[in-house]
Design a protein around this motif. Structure first.
Motif, PDB file in Angstrom:
ATOM      1  N   ASN A  32      13.888  -7.548   4.637  1.00  0.00           N
ATOM      2  CA  ASN A  32      13.711  -8.364   3.440  1.00  0.00           C
ATOM      3  C   ASN A  32      12.329  -8.086   2.852  1.00  0.00           C
ATOM      4  O   ASN A  32      11.573  -7.276   3.379  1.00  0.00           O
ATOM      5  CB  ASN A  32      13.889  -9.856   3.754  1.00  0.00           C
ATOM      6  N   SER A  33      12.004  -8.779   1.781  1.00  0.00           N
ATOM      7  CA  SER A  33      10.720  -8.583   1.087  1.00  0.00           C
ATOM      8  C   SER A  33       9.850  -9.825   1.123  1.00  0.00           C
ATOM      9  O   SER A  33       9.018 -10.034   0.243  1.00  0.00           O
ATOM     10  CB  SER A  33      10.985  -8.188  -0.375  1.00  0.00           C
TER      11      SER A  33
ATOM     12  N   LEU B 267       5.982  -9.431   0.872  1.00  0.00           N
ATOM     13  CA  LEU B 267       5.589  -9.019  -0.478  1.00  0.00           C
ATOM     14  C   LEU B 267       5.739 -10.182  -1.456  1.00  0.00           C
ATOM     15  O   LEU B 267       4.869 -10.432  -2.288  1.00  0.00           O
ATOM     16  CB  LEU B 267       6.433  -7.828  -0.938  1.00  0.00           C
ATOM     17  N   LYS B 268       6.854 -10.910  -1.355  1.00  0.00           N
ATOM     18  CA  LYS B 268       7.125 -12.043  -2.245  1.00  0.00           C
ATOM     19  C   LYS B 268       6.021 -13.096  -2.158  1.00  0.00           C
ATOM     20  O   LYS B 268       5.564 -13.607  -3.171  1.00  0.00           O
ATOM     21  CB  LYS B 268       8.472 -12.649  -1.872  1.00  0.00           C
TER      22      LYS B 268
ATOM     23  N   ILE C 291       3.489  -3.627   3.888  1.00  0.00           N
ATOM     24  CA  ILE C 291       4.370  -3.145   2.821  1.00  0.00           C
ATOM     25  C   ILE C 291       5.372  -2.144   3.383  1.00  0.00           C
ATOM     26  O   ILE C 291       6.570  -2.330   3.255  1.00  0.00           O
ATOM     27  CB  ILE C 291       3.549  -2.520   1.671  1.00  0.00           C
TER      28      ILE C 291
END
Length: 157
Positions: free
Chosen positions: A77-78, A81-82, A126
């Motif tokens: 998932n991100s 970053l989110k 990242i």
């Protein structure tokens, strides 16, 4: 030396690390880290040396503690970053809570729950990948500024 079988640790009562669960709470959102593959948590004691007349031993005085850790995850998932990128846009740094539960149903030790407060990543992971036969994963070091033993193990007597 143990004289009866009841005084010997049974292998089943050791704790399997595969029975751990990790969640993070960010802005009130509880995220189950099903992708977590490693969590390492330490409290390092900072000590000052104390020299005393009449004694050749160097004494030590704990003056503070420093909470650190490492979180390793598979990339599915991100979330980092989110929640992490807004800091780069001067929207405030990311602080969150980690809750770590270990409950091995085979062991008689019971369940333990630990909560870390004011967790702050040292870096925003990242990507970290290579062109080989592996899966994508990331790792990030962090600090924390509070810890609670929410529920201790029952223990083995």
């Amino acid at each position: 030396m143990a004289t009866t079988l009841e005084q010997v640790l049974h292998g089943r009562d050791t704790i399997s690390s595969k029975d751990a669960k990790v969640t993070v709470t960010i802005d009130g959102n509880v995220i189950n880290l099903i992708d977590c593959k490693e969590l390492k948590i330490n409290i390092k004691k900072n000590k000052e040396k104390v020299q005393v007349l009449g004694d050749h031993w160097t004494k030590h005085k704990t003056t503070s503690v420093d909470g650190t850790g490492t979180l390793g995850q598979y990339v599915i998932n991100s979330n980092w970053l989110k929640y992490g990128i807004p800091y780069t846009m001067k929207e405030g740094d990311l602080y969150f809570t980690i809750t770590f539960t270990i409950d091995d149903p085979t062991s008689h030790a019971g369940k333990q729950i630990i909560q870390l407060d004011e967790v702050n990543l040292d870096e925003i992971p990242i990507a970290d990948f290579k062109a080989d036969d592996t899966v994508m994963d990331i790792s990030a070091d962090f600090t924390f500024e509070g810890i609670h033993l929410v529920q201790p193990f029952d223990g083995i007597q």
